[in-house]
Design a protein around this motif. Sequence first.
Motif, short mmCIF file in Angstrom:
data_model
loop_
_atom_site.label_atom_id
_atom_site.label_comp_id
_atom_site.label_asym_id
_atom_site.label_seq_id
_atom_site.Cartn_x
_atom_site.Cartn_y
_atom_site.Cartn_z
N TRP A 48 0.92 -0.89 -0.16
CA TRP A 48 -0.08 0.02 0.27
C TRP A 48 1.08 1.06 0.05
O TRP A 48 0.30 2.07 -0.67
N GLU A 50 4.23 1.48 -1.22
CA GLU A 50 4.45 1.37 -1.77
C GLU A 50 3.83 1.78 -3.56
O GLU A 50 4.67 2.77 -4.23
N SER A 51 3.11 1.95 -3.48
CA SER A 51 2.08 2.34 -4.20
C SER A 51 1.57 3.23 -4.24
O SER A 51 1.19 3.98 -5.52
N GLN A 55 2.33 6.43 -7.56
CA GLN A 55 1.20 7.46 -7.40
C GLN A 55 1.58 8.78 -6.84
O GLN A 55 0.59 9.71 -7.01
#
Length: 72
Positions: A48, A50-51, A55
């Motif tokens: 979560w 890292e994403s 983004q």
Amino acid sequence: MSDYHVNIFYSQEDQGYIADIPDLESCSAFGETPESALREALIAKKLWIESAKIQGKPIPSPMYRPAIYQVA
């Protein structure tokens, strides 16, 4: 250092344990035991974060505390 709170509870509907991290929206995991649910939630937390970084989304600080630990 503060870390994210993890709730673990048994789901009769799913016939297993759910671990969720309230500070990270929609970050949860399933396991047949509380320990496996926690292991999976820690993996989900890492992914979560890292994403969100990739983004460019904000990563919330750990804030959630269950009512039992809140000081009046």
